[in-house]
Design an enzyme around this catalytic site. Structure first.
Site, PDB file in Angstrom:
ATOM      1  N   LYS A  22      32.870  42.518  53.482  1.00 31.52           N
ATOM      2  CA  LYS A  22      32.275  43.639  52.797  1.00 31.52           C
ATOM      3  C   LYS A  22      32.018  42.523  51.340  1.00 31.52           C
ATOM      4  O   LYS A  22      30.767  42.822  50.796  1.00 31.52           O
ATOM      5  CB  LYS A  22      33.225  44.446  52.342  1.00 31.52           C
ATOM      6  N   ASN A  23      32.809  41.777  50.964  1.00 29.91           N
ATOM      7  CA  ASN A  23      32.617  41.280  49.631  1.00 29.91           C
ATOM      8  C   ASN A  23      31.706  39.867  49.753  1.00 29.91           C
ATOM      9  O   ASN A  23      31.463  39.356  48.790  1.00 29.91           O
ATOM     10  CB  ASN A  23      33.872  40.923  49.293  1.00 29.91           C
ATOM     11  N   ARG A  92      30.659  49.544  41.850  1.00 35.03           N
ATOM     12  CA  ARG A  92      30.572  48.497  40.667  1.00 35.03           C
ATOM     13  C   ARG A  92      29.640  47.518  41.081  1.00 35.03           C
ATOM     14  O   ARG A  92      29.247  46.726  40.406  1.00 35.03           O
ATOM     15  CB  ARG A  92      32.019  48.248  40.277  1.00 35.03           C
ATOM     16  N   CYS A 116      37.562  51.456  36.608  1.00 35.60           N
ATOM     17  CA  CYS A 116      37.632  52.171  37.884  1.00 35.60           C
ATOM     18  C   CYS A 116      39.219  52.208  37.852  1.00 35.60           C
ATOM     19  O   CYS A 116      40.042  51.969  37.235  1.00 35.60           O
ATOM     20  CB  CYS A 116      37.197  51.532  39.134  1.00 35.60           C
ATOM     21  N   ARG A 121      37.393  46.415  34.294  1.00 30.80           N
ATOM     22  CA  ARG A 121      36.307  45.855  35.025  1.00 30.80           C
ATOM     23  C   ARG A 121      35.156  45.289  34.011  1.00 30.80           C
ATOM     24  O   ARG A 121      33.834  45.963  34.163  1.00 30.80           O
ATOM     25  CB  ARG A 121      35.727  46.924  35.984  1.00 30.80           C
ATOM     26  N   ILE A 123      32.304  43.149  32.145  1.00 29.93           N
ATOM     27  CA  ILE A 123      31.257  42.512  32.620  1.00 29.93           C
ATOM     28  C   ILE A 123      30.467  41.187  31.738  1.00 29.93           C
ATOM     29  O   ILE A 123      29.506  40.787  31.650  1.00 29.93           O
ATOM     30  CB  ILE A 123      29.785  43.276  33.042  1.00 29.93           C
ATOM     31  N   ASP A 124      31.411  41.146  30.345  1.00 26.58           N
ATOM     32  CA  ASP A 124      31.132  40.050  29.407  1.00 26.58           C
ATOM     33  C   ASP A 124      30.999  38.562  29.990  1.00 26.58           C
ATOM     34  O   ASP A 124      30.006  38.105  29.374  1.00 26.58           O
ATOM     35  CB  ASP A 124      32.090  40.321  28.735  1.00 26.58           C
ATOM     36  N   LEU A 125      31.639  38.354  30.998  1.00 27.25           N
ATOM     37  CA  LEU A 125      31.364  37.062  31.755  1.00 27.25           C
ATOM     38  C   LEU A 125      30.019  36.774  32.380  1.00 27.25           C
ATOM     39  O   LEU A 125      29.259  35.756  32.214  1.00 27.25           O
ATOM     40  CB  LEU A 125      32.651  36.554  32.500  1.00 27.25           C
ATOM     41  N   ASP A 305      43.743  41.585  46.452  1.00 26.42           N
ATOM     42  CA  ASP A 305      43.187  42.590  47.366  1.00 26.42           C
ATOM     43  C   ASP A 305      44.183  42.745  48.571  1.00 26.42           C
ATOM     44  O   ASP A 305      44.048  43.890  49.132  1.00 26.42           O
ATOM     45  CB  ASP A 305      41.770  42.246  47.999  1.00 26.42           C
ATOM     46  N   ILE A 327      45.566  39.859  38.120  1.00 24.81           N
ATOM     47  CA  ILE A 327      43.795  39.779  38.053  1.00 24.81           C
ATOM     48  C   ILE A 327      43.474  41.198  37.403  1.00 24.81           C
ATOM     49  O   ILE A 327      42.712  41.373  36.408  1.00 24.81           O
ATOM     50  CB  ILE A 327      43.548  39.942  39.673  1.00 24.81           C
ATOM     51  N   ARG A 397      35.362  52.849  52.046  1.00 22.45           N
ATOM     52  CA  ARG A 397      34.452  52.075  51.355  1.00 22.45           C
ATOM     53  C   ARG A 397      34.485  50.569  51.954  1.00 22.45           C
ATOM     54  O   ARG A 397      33.751  49.660  52.030  1.00 22.45           O
ATOM     55  CB  ARG A 397      34.732  51.889  49.948  1.00 22.45           C
TER      56      ARG A 397
HETATM   57  C1  EPZ Z   1      35.783  40.904  43.145  1.00 20.60           C
HETATM   58  O1  EPZ Z   1      35.615  41.888  42.324  1.00 20.60           O
HETATM   59  C2  EPZ Z   1      35.892  41.593  44.558  1.00 20.60           C
HETATM   60  N1  EPZ Z   1      34.735  42.758  44.962  1.00 20.60           N
HETATM   61  C3  EPZ Z   1      37.312  42.478  44.180  1.00 20.60           C
HETATM   62  O2  EPZ Z   1      37.492  43.086  45.518  1.00 20.60           O
HETATM   63  C4  EPZ Z   1      38.344  41.476  43.958  1.00 20.60           C
HETATM   64  O3  EPZ Z   1      39.649  42.028  43.907  1.00 20.60           O
HETATM   65  C5  EPZ Z   1      38.050  40.708  42.761  1.00 20.60           C
HETATM   66  O4  EPZ Z   1      36.844  39.991  43.006  1.00 20.60           O
HETATM   67  C6  EPZ Z   1      38.897  39.522  42.633  1.00 20.60           C
HETATM   68  O5  EPZ Z   1      39.189  38.727  43.523  1.00 20.60           O
HETATM   69  C7  EPZ Z   1      33.613  42.340  45.343  1.00 20.60           C
HETATM   70  O6  EPZ Z   1      33.462  40.943  45.665  1.00 20.60           O
HETATM   71  C8  EPZ Z   1      32.593  43.123  45.662  1.00 20.60           C
HETATM   72  P1  EPZ Z   1      36.249  39.476  39.298  1.00 20.60           P
HETATM   73  P2  EPZ Z   1      34.826  41.178  40.666  1.00 20.60           P
HETATM   74  O7  EPZ Z   1      35.232  39.455  38.381  1.00 20.60           O
HETATM   75  O8  EPZ Z   1      33.921  40.497  40.790  1.00 20.60           O
HETATM   76  C9  EPZ Z   1      37.945  40.194  34.541  1.00 20.60           C
HETATM   77  C10 EPZ Z   1      38.036  45.092  46.728  1.00 20.60           C
HETATM   78  O9  EPZ Z   1      38.775  45.655  47.011  1.00 20.60           O
HETATM   79  N2  EPZ Z   1      36.626  40.166  34.212  1.00 20.60           N
HETATM   80  O10 EPZ Z   1      36.950  38.159  39.782  1.00 20.60           O
HETATM   81  O11 EPZ Z   1      34.640  42.514  40.179  1.00 20.60           O
HETATM   82  C11 EPZ Z   1      38.236  41.711  35.294  1.00 20.60           C
HETATM   83  O12 EPZ Z   1      38.236  42.876  34.500  1.00 20.60           O
HETATM   84  C12 EPZ Z   1      37.548  44.824  45.671  1.00 20.60           C
HETATM   85  O13 EPZ Z   1      37.247  44.624  47.991  1.00 20.60           O
HETATM   86  C13 EPZ Z   1      36.323  40.107  32.872  1.00 20.60           C
HETATM   87  O14 EPZ Z   1      37.001  40.268  31.913  1.00 20.60           O
HETATM   88  O15 EPZ Z   1      36.129  40.617  40.000  1.00 20.60           O
HETATM   89  C14 EPZ Z   1      39.350  41.621  36.206  1.00 20.60           C
HETATM   90  O16 EPZ Z   1      40.470  41.836  35.601  1.00 20.60           O
HETATM   91  C15 EPZ Z   1      38.540  45.316  44.221  1.00 20.60           C
HETATM   92  N3  EPZ Z   1      34.959  39.795  32.430  1.00 20.60           N
HETATM   93  C16 EPZ Z   1      39.157  39.850  36.418  1.00 20.60           C
HETATM   94  O17 EPZ Z   1      38.250  39.349  35.643  1.00 20.60           O
HETATM   95  C17 EPZ Z   1      33.872  39.762  33.358  1.00 20.60           C
HETATM   96  O18 EPZ Z   1      32.899  39.622  33.149  1.00 20.60           O
HETATM   97  C18 EPZ Z   1      38.643  39.563  38.070  1.00 20.60           C
HETATM   98  O19 EPZ Z   1      37.381  40.199  38.098  1.00 20.60           O
HETATM   99  C19 EPZ Z   1      34.247  39.857  34.857  1.00 20.60           C
HETATM  100  C20 EPZ Z   1      35.577  40.096  35.325  1.00 20.60           C
END
Ligand code: EPZ
Length: 427
Positions: A22-23, A92, A116, A121, A123-125, A305, A327, A397
């Site tokens: 999925k990811n 998301r 969620c 979650r 999106i600043d990065l 995950d 995380i 999902r």
């Molecule tokens: C991806 O989410 C996966 N989703 C998630 O899987 C997975 O848990 C996560 O990566 C970590 O491995 C998909 O790929 C669709 P991140 P993502 O950006 O990209 C913080 C599942 O169950 N962060 O690596 O959203 C964030 O808040 C899902 O399949 C910022 O602070 O994860 C989190 O604490 C759940 N600012 C951490 O980083 C940002 O701009 C990791 O987030 C972005 C993220």
């Protein structure tokens, strides 16, 4: 809302093929917007999240059709850079459309995806990376607009190896002028899959899977056919279920190299794991041993995950385990539900202290998010008696008909859909 009913206590046994990831599929579907012509994707799982992404692509003007595990996309008709708010709120991962839409239309309108069940979650990065490439941001309430006269390659450093931000920046940079070097990038296998897909269409990217990714901007991408990698989280979920029920399960279309951290932990617990090309055999005779300390971290470390699923097995182990979640700030919502089944788990902020018990007992529990729901299924399979799991849409999902997956491994699991008034009227 559907429910799952499980009669637990039976060891899993048999062979199951692992679905596509999925990811990996979600960012690759979004990246298809960057290409001229038709994209055909194989091994795409049939999931709610995939259907939502296809709905968004259709609303943007694409022609998107899923037939079994094959998706055919013609993005020629893409006319809009406005990601619909109602669909953005459903999923998301629609944030992955920012990079491709900005690259194609030089503007994109999205809505803050919001938090969620597992955390804020942010999106600043993502936004800082797009700004570095030349985007100007406007934020009004939850609505974010990005515009760029041109996108110019540059050096981008991520404060945290965010999976989504890494993928969004890659997709925005692939048609930019010049070279982008992304440092402290996430290293997940799904990012390597995205690189391979983009390169097959004519991009010039190296380094995915390491913490430094270099993207040379090109003028055009041409749609191609591509096969999505297997889903390592679904595979890990089934490996843990085999161990928790003390069964013997064979996974096919499974990439053991994506699961080294989990394999290491299961072997420490006394679970037998044998791997060969595309095959993973999991056998658990007797009660697994506790694993004293596990910390979730970015790939290749133990993935967040699989945290809730592994916690179920640890709650049945012989001994005391500690699980630290680093995380997401809210990813322990399954603990309360497991306690209703007899688990002995104490949570202190982001650490769970798990004292193994000899058995769990069936109960009525509620899935709060995708992976917590999968964990409750494992708990129901291992528990003595009947477990009813509510809010099953969370599980749908990410798992393609989870009841069929486990039925094929000998589980006694049924899905109950509420009888609609119309059905009732028809008798
Ligand atoms: C991806 O989410 C996966 N989703 C998630 O899987 C997975 O848990 C996560 O990566 C970590 O491995 C998909 O790929 C669709 P991140 P993502 O950006 O990209 C913080 C599942 O169950 N962060 O690596 O959203 C964030 O808040 C899902 O399949 C910022 O602070 O994860 C989190 O604490 C759940 N600012 C951490 O980083 C940002 O701009 C990791 O987030 C972005 C993220």
């Amino acid at each position: 809302m559907d429910k799952l009913v499980i009669e637990g206590g039976k060891p899993l046994s048999g062979t199951i093929r692992i679905q596509g990831a999925k990811n990996a599929a979600l960012p690759i579907l979004a990246a298809s917007i960057l290409a001229d012509g038709v994209v055909q994707l194989d091994n795409v799982p049939q999931l709610l999240d995939i259907e939502v992404m296809l709905q968004i692509l259709r609303r943007l003007g694409c022609n998107a059709v899923q037939d079994g595990r094959t998706v055919t996309l013609d993005t020629t008709g893409t006319r809009s850079a406005h990601v619909p708010e109602d669909l953005m709120r459903q999923m998301r991962s629609s944030i992955f459309l920012m990079g491709p839409l900005l690259a194609r239309f030089k503007e994109v309108h999205i809505y803050q995806p919001g938090g969620c069940a597992i955390g804020e979650r942010k999106i600043d990065l993502h936004l800082r990376g797009l700004q570095a490439l030349g985007a100007e941001l406007e934020q009004c309430g939850g609505r974010v607009t990005c515009r760029a006269e041109r996108l110019v390659g540059t050096d981008v450093h991520l404060d945290f190896p965010s999976v989504g931000a890494t993928e969004n920046i890659m997709m925005a940079a692939v048609l930019a002028e010049g070279t982008t070097v992304l440092t402290n990038a996430a290293r997940e296998p799904e990012i390597v899959d995205l690189q391979n897909f983009l390169n097959q269409m004519g991009a010039n990217i190296i380094g995915a899977g390491t913490d430094t990714i270099t993207i040379e901007g090109v003028n055009q991408l041409i749609g191609k056919r591509y096969e999505i990698i297997p889903d390592r989280i679904v595979a890990g979920t089934l490996m843990i279920a085999a161990a928790a029920t003390r069964g013997a399960v064979t996974l096919t279309n499974a990439h053991a190299g994506h699961l080294t951290s989990l394999i290491h932990i299961l072997r420490r617990a006394g679970v037998q794991i044998a791997t060969s090309d595309g095959i993973i055999n999991v056998t658990c005779f007797g009660r697994p041993r506790a694993v004293e300390r596990i910390v979730t971290s970015p790939y290749p470390a133990f993935p967040t995950d699989l945290q809730s699923q592994l916690m179920v097995m640890l709650s049945l182990c012989d001994g005391f385990s500690v699980m630290k979640e680093t995380i997401f700030e809210g990813r322990f919502k399954h603990v309360e539900e497991l306690a209703r089944m007899g688990a002995d788990i104490r949570v202190d902020l982001s650490t769970a202290f798990i004292k193994g018990v000899t058995r769990l007992y069936g109960a009525t529990v509620e899935a709060t998010d995708l992976r917590a729901g999968a964990a409750l299924v494992i708990a129901g399979l291992a528990a003595q008696g009947r477990t009813v799991i509510e809010q099953v849409h969370h599980i749908d999902r990410g798992y393609d008909q989870i009841e069929h997956i486990f039925s094929r491994l000998g589980a006694r699991i049924e899905r109950y859909s509420p009888v609609s008034r119309l059905d009732f009227a028809n008798g």
